[in-house]
Write a protein that holds these residues in place. Structure first.
Motif, PDB file in Angstrom:
ATOM      1  N   LEU A  57       0.612  -1.094  -0.227  1.00  0.00           N
ATOM      2  CA  LEU A  57      -0.269  -0.016  -0.078  1.00  0.00           C
ATOM      3  C   LEU A  57       0.899   1.199  -0.011  1.00  0.00           C
ATOM      4  O   LEU A  57       0.692   2.462  -0.788  1.00  0.00           O
ATOM      5  N   ALA A  58       2.022   1.429   1.063  1.00  0.00           N
ATOM      6  CA  ALA A  58       3.248   2.401   0.725  1.00  0.00           C
ATOM      7  C   ALA A  58       3.836   2.636  -0.225  1.00  0.00           C
ATOM      8  O   ALA A  58       3.608   3.870  -1.110  1.00  0.00           O
ATOM      9  N   THR A  59       4.170   1.275  -1.178  1.00  0.00           N
ATOM     10  CA  THR A  59       4.966   1.314  -2.763  1.00  0.00           C
ATOM     11  C   THR A  59       4.083   2.071  -3.249  1.00  0.00           C
ATOM     12  O   THR A  59       4.065   2.718  -4.305  1.00  0.00           O
ATOM     13  N   GLU A  60       2.937   1.818  -3.925  1.00  0.00           N
ATOM     14  CA  GLU A  60       1.055   2.539  -4.200  1.00  0.00           C
ATOM     15  C   GLU A  60       1.329   3.911  -4.332  1.00  0.00           C
ATOM     16  O   GLU A  60       1.273   4.359  -5.231  1.00  0.00           O
ATOM     17  N   VAL A  61       1.102   4.239  -3.179  1.00  0.00           N
ATOM     18  CA  VAL A  61       0.664   5.273  -2.793  1.00  0.00           C
ATOM     19  C   VAL A  61       2.166   6.208  -3.452  1.00  0.00           C
ATOM     20  O   VAL A  61       1.935   7.433  -3.823  1.00  0.00           O
ATOM     21  N   ASN A  62       2.428   6.346  -2.923  1.00  0.00           N
ATOM     22  CA  ASN A  62       4.194   6.445  -3.300  1.00  0.00           C
ATOM     23  C   ASN A  62       4.586   6.822  -4.628  1.00  0.00           C
ATOM     24  O   ASN A  62       5.006   7.916  -5.512  1.00  0.00           O
ATOM     25  N   GLN A  63       4.290   5.859  -5.436  1.00  0.00           N
ATOM     26  CA  GLN A  63       4.696   5.466  -6.300  1.00  0.00           C
ATOM     27  C   GLN A  63       3.760   6.750  -7.680  1.00  0.00           C
ATOM     28  O   GLN A  63       4.042   6.877  -8.693  1.00  0.00           O
ATOM     29  N   TYR A  64       2.375   6.713  -6.871  1.00  0.00           N
ATOM     30  CA  TYR A  64       1.439   7.806  -7.718  1.00  0.00           C
ATOM     31  C   TYR A  64       2.055   9.332  -7.495  1.00  0.00           C
ATOM     32  O   TYR A  64       1.759   9.986  -8.180  1.00  0.00           O
ATOM     33  N   ILE A  65       2.591   9.611  -5.963  1.00  0.00           N
ATOM     34  CA  ILE A  65       2.611  10.995  -5.818  1.00  0.00           C
ATOM     35  C   ILE A  65       4.345  10.977  -6.841  1.00  0.00           C
ATOM     36  O   ILE A  65       3.698  12.438  -7.668  1.00  0.00           O
ATOM     37  N   LYS A  66       5.151   9.692  -7.443  1.00  0.00           N
ATOM     38  CA  LYS A  66       5.790  10.440  -8.179  1.00  0.00           C
ATOM     39  C   LYS A  66       5.074  10.586  -9.525  1.00  0.00           C
ATOM     40  O   LYS A  66       6.194  11.357 -10.073  1.00  0.00           O
ATOM     41  N   GLU A  67       4.464   9.780 -10.170  1.00  0.00           N
ATOM     42  CA  GLU A  67       3.912  10.289 -11.399  1.00  0.00           C
ATOM     43  C   GLU A  67       3.085  11.363 -11.430  1.00  0.00           C
ATOM     44  O   GLU A  67       3.831  11.865 -12.364  1.00  0.00           O
ATOM     45  N   LYS A  68       2.590  11.889 -10.075  1.00  0.00           N
ATOM     46  CA  LYS A  68       2.301  13.068 -10.540  1.00  0.00           C
ATOM     47  C   LYS A  68       2.799  14.162 -10.475  1.00  0.00           C
ATOM     48  O   LYS A  68       2.082  14.836 -11.236  1.00  0.00           O
ATOM     49  N   THR A  69       3.614  14.531  -9.833  1.00  0.00           N
ATOM     50  CA  THR A  69       4.628  15.531  -9.989  1.00  0.00           C
ATOM     51  C   THR A  69       5.317  15.771 -10.604  1.00  0.00           C
ATOM     52  O   THR A  69       7.060  16.356 -10.635  1.00  0.00           O
ATOM     53  N   LYS A  70       6.213  14.431 -10.891  1.00  0.00           N
ATOM     54  CA  LYS A  70       6.796  14.370 -11.563  1.00  0.00           C
ATOM     55  C   LYS A  70       8.658  14.010 -11.384  1.00  0.00           C
ATOM     56  O   LYS A  70       9.748  14.618 -11.915  1.00  0.00           O
ATOM     57  N   CYS A  71       7.942  14.105  -9.572  1.00  0.00           N
ATOM     58  CA  CYS A  71      10.077  14.149  -9.121  1.00  0.00           C
ATOM     59  C   CYS A  71      10.289  12.365  -9.260  1.00  0.00           C
ATOM     60  O   CYS A  71       9.821  11.522  -8.281  1.00  0.00           O
ATOM     61  N   SER A  72      11.233  12.031  -9.824  1.00  0.00           N
ATOM     62  CA  SER A  72      11.643  10.770  -9.862  1.00  0.00           C
ATOM     63  C   SER A  72      12.403  10.364  -8.507  1.00  0.00           C
ATOM     64  O   SER A  72      12.378   9.169  -8.376  1.00  0.00           O
ATOM     65  N   ASP A  73      12.997  10.874  -7.835  1.00  0.00           N
ATOM     66  CA  ASP A  73      13.682  11.180  -6.821  1.00  0.00           C
ATOM     67  C   ASP A  73      13.851  12.286  -5.718  1.00  0.00           C
ATOM     68  O   ASP A  73      14.948  12.428  -5.594  1.00  0.00           O
ATOM     69  N   ALA A  74      12.760  11.579  -5.053  1.00  0.00           N
ATOM     70  CA  ALA A  74      12.447  12.871  -3.833  1.00  0.00           C
ATOM     71  C   ALA A  74      13.094  12.915  -3.421  1.00  0.00           C
ATOM     72  O   ALA A  74      13.787  14.032  -1.745  1.00  0.00           O
ATOM     73  N   TYR A  75      13.632  11.703  -2.278  1.00  0.00           N
ATOM     74  CA  TYR A  75      14.727  11.489  -1.280  1.00  0.00           C
ATOM     75  C   TYR A  75      16.325  11.364  -1.752  1.00  0.00           C
ATOM     76  O   TYR A  75      16.962  11.460  -0.582  1.00  0.00           O
ATOM     77  N   PHE A  76      16.407  11.954  -2.548  1.00  0.00           N
ATOM     78  CA  PHE A  76      17.519  11.917  -3.216  1.00  0.00           C
ATOM     79  C   PHE A  76      19.031  12.947  -2.236  1.00  0.00           C
ATOM     80  O   PHE A  76      19.457  12.434  -1.645  1.00  0.00           O
ATOM     81  N   LYS A  77      18.359  13.497  -1.669  1.00  0.00           N
ATOM     82  CA  LYS A  77      19.310  14.371  -0.464  1.00  0.00           C
ATOM     83  C   LYS A  77      19.365  13.828   0.787  1.00  0.00           C
ATOM     84  O   LYS A  77      20.219  13.464   1.564  1.00  0.00           O
ATOM     85  N   GLN A  78      17.996  13.189   0.935  1.00  0.00           N
ATOM     86  CA  GLN A  78      18.208  12.016   2.098  1.00  0.00           C
ATOM     87  C   GLN A  78      19.152  10.956   2.204  1.00  0.00           C
ATOM     88  O   GLN A  78      20.147  10.856   2.807  1.00  0.00           O
ATOM     89  N   LYS A  79      19.064  10.297   0.819  1.00  0.00           N
ATOM     90  CA  LYS A  79      19.900   9.219   0.527  1.00  0.00           C
ATOM     91  C   LYS A  79      21.639   9.616   0.698  1.00  0.00           C
ATOM     92  O   LYS A  79      22.394   8.885   1.605  1.00  0.00           O
ATOM     93  N   GLU A  80      22.086  10.961   0.161  1.00  0.00           N
ATOM     94  CA  GLU A  80      23.208  11.650   0.423  1.00  0.00           C
ATOM     95  C   GLU A  80      23.374  11.903   1.903  1.00  0.00           C
ATOM     96  O   GLU A  80      24.618  11.740   1.818  1.00  0.00           O
ATOM     97  N   ILE A  81      22.710  11.949   2.474  1.00  0.00           N
ATOM     98  CA  ILE A  81      22.743  12.434   3.777  1.00  0.00           C
ATOM     99  C   ILE A  81      23.711  11.216   4.827  1.00  0.00           C
ATOM    100  O   ILE A  81      24.333  10.894   5.756  1.00  0.00           O
ATOM    101  N   SER A  82      22.285  10.346   3.863  1.00  0.00           N
ATOM    102  CA  SER A  82      22.688   8.816   5.228  1.00  0.00           C
ATOM    103  C   SER A  82      23.552   8.485   4.834  1.00  0.00           C
ATOM    104  O   SER A  82      24.161   7.358   5.655  1.00  0.00           O
ATOM    105  N   ASP A  83      24.606   8.171   3.948  1.00  0.00           N
ATOM    106  CA  ASP A  83      26.066   8.058   3.172  1.00  0.00           C
ATOM    107  C   ASP A  83      26.807   8.228   3.927  1.00  0.00           C
ATOM    108  O   ASP A  83      27.440   7.769   4.819  1.00  0.00           O
ATOM    109  N   GLU A  84      26.512   9.821   3.857  1.00  0.00           N
ATOM    110  CA  GLU A  84      27.638  10.454   4.857  1.00  0.00           C
ATOM    111  C   GLU A  84      27.460   9.891   6.293  1.00  0.00           C
ATOM    112  O   GLU A  84      28.800   9.800   6.626  1.00  0.00           O
ATOM    113  N   ILE A  85      26.045   9.745   6.985  1.00  0.00           N
ATOM    114  CA  ILE A  85      26.106   9.435   8.161  1.00  0.00           C
ATOM    115  C   ILE A  85      27.438   8.439   8.979  1.00  0.00           C
ATOM    116  O   ILE A  85      27.754   7.817   9.411  1.00  0.00           O
TER     117      ILE A  85
END
Length: 290
Positions: A57-85
Motif C-alpha cells: 500500500l505504501a508503495t502504491e501511494v508513493n508511486q502515485y506521488i512520483k507519477e503526478k509530481t514528475k519528481c523521480s527521486d524525492a529523497y535524493f538529498k536524504q540518501k546523500e545524508i544517509s551515506d555521509e552518516i
C-alpha cells in the motif's frame, strides 16, 4: 520456523499518511497539487486499507506521488545524508569489529544500519545519534547458529538490501559472508522509492566489488511479489538461501511461499505492528530464520 502474515494494522494508516505528507513536501511546492495528491491518497487508502499488505500500500501511494509530481527521486538529498552518516561511523564500527570479529558482531553491525530508515522515521531524526547509541545492542531474536549453518551449507545467497546508507554497513557483513566461500547476489530497487537503495547507491558503496548486483525490476518499498520482473522472479524462485534486510522486505516475505528456502530476516523493529508480530520490543535487533 515460519512467521505470521503481516496485514495492515490500524497504526499503519497513520504511518503511511506521514510518509505521504513527507513525500509530497519533498516532491513539489504547488499547494493546490499537494491538496489534490493528499486527497487522492486518502481516498485510495480508505478504499484499499483493510486486509492490505502495508509495504504494498505504501508503495502504491508513493508511486502515485512520483507519477503526478514528475519528481523521480524525492529523497535524493536524504540518501546523500544517509551515506555521509554511515561513512562517518565506519571507523568506530571497524574498531568494534577489530575487538570482536565474529559473525554475530557483523550481523549486529548490519542491523544497526537499518536504523537509517526515512520510511519509519522522519527527515528530522537524529540518525547518527540513534545509530551511535545502539552500536553495542544485543540481538533480541538470535538465530545466528542457523545462519552460520546456512553459510556453511550453501554456495550462493540472494541478499535483499534495504536503504541507502544502510548498505555501507551491509558491505561489512558481505565481506564476512565471503569468508565462507559464498557467492553474494545483491538485489536493489530498479527505481527510487523513499530512501531505498538503487543501483547507483550500491555501486557508490562499493557493493559491486564484492557481489553481483541485480534489480527487482520495480520500484517497490520492500518485496512486493506481483511487481517482480520476470528475470528477478526466476532468480528468486531458484534461490535457496536469502538474506532479507529491513521491515518492508520482511512484510512482503511473510506473504510468500518460502518452502525449501533458508531465509533470514535482519532488521531493527521500528514500529508496534512489526514488534508484535515478532514478539519483541520496539527498537529490538532481530536475526530470524523464517
Amino acid at each position: 520456523m515460519g512467521c505470521a502474515i503481516i496485514k495492515s494494522n490500524y497504526e499503519c494508516g497513520a504511518c503511511i499518511l506521514r510518509q505521504v505528507k513527507e513525500a509530497i513536501d519533498l516532491s513539489c511546492s504547488d499547494e493546490n497539487l499537494k491538496l489534490d495528491l493528499m486527497q487522492n491518497c486518502i481516498i485510495y487508502m480508505a478504499e484499499n486499507f483493510k486486509d492490505s499488505q502495508p509495504n504494498e500500500l505504501a508503495t502504491e501511494v508513493n508511486q502515485y506521488i512520483k507519477e503526478k509530481t514528475k519528481c523521480s527521486d524525492a529523497y535524493f538529498k536524504q540518501k546523500e545524508i544517509s551515506d555521509e552518516i554511515a561513512l562517518s561511523l565506519i571507523p568506530k564500527v571497524k574498531e568494534i569489529l577489530k575487538t570482536n570479529n565474529c559473525l554475530e558482531t557483523h550481523v549486529k553491525v548490519a542491523i544497526v544500519g537499518n536504523i537509517l530508515d526515512f520510511g519509519a522515521y522522519n527527515v528530522n531524526t537524529d540518525f547518527k545519534g540513534l545509530i551511535d547509541s545502539n552500536l553495542n545492542k544485543n540481538l533480541s531474536i538470535n538465530d545466528v547458529d542457523e545462519f552460520e549453518e546456512a553459510l556453511n551449507h550453501h554456495d550462493e545467497v540472494l541478499y535483499l538490501v534495504d536503504n541507502a546508507g544502510e548498505i555501507v554497513f551491509d558491505k561489512l557483513l558481505i565481506e564476512k559472508i565471503k569468508e565462507y566461500d559464498v557467492n553474494v547476489i545483491v538485489a536493489v530497487k530498479s527505481g527510487p522509492i523513499v530512501n531505498d537503495a538503487c543501483m547507483k547507491e550500491a555501486i557508490d558503496a562499493g557493493l559491486d566489488e564484492l557481489s553481483q548486483i541485480v534489480t527487482l525490476g520495480c520500484d517497490s518499498g520492500g518485496i512486493v511479489e506481483k511487481m517482480f520482473s520476470d528475470d528477478f522472479r526466476k532468480l528468486f524462485d531458484e534461490s535457496k538461501f536469502i538474506i532479507s534486510k529491513g521491515m518492508a522486505n520482511y512484510e512482503g516475505l511473510t506473504e510468500m511461499d518460502l518452502n525449501g528456502k533458508d531465509v533470514f530476516a535482519l532488521l531493527c523493529s521500528k514500529c508496534t505492528p512489526i514488534s508484535k508480530n515478532l514478539s519483541v520490543d520496539i527498537g529490538s535487533f532481530v536475526l530470524k530464520k523464517l
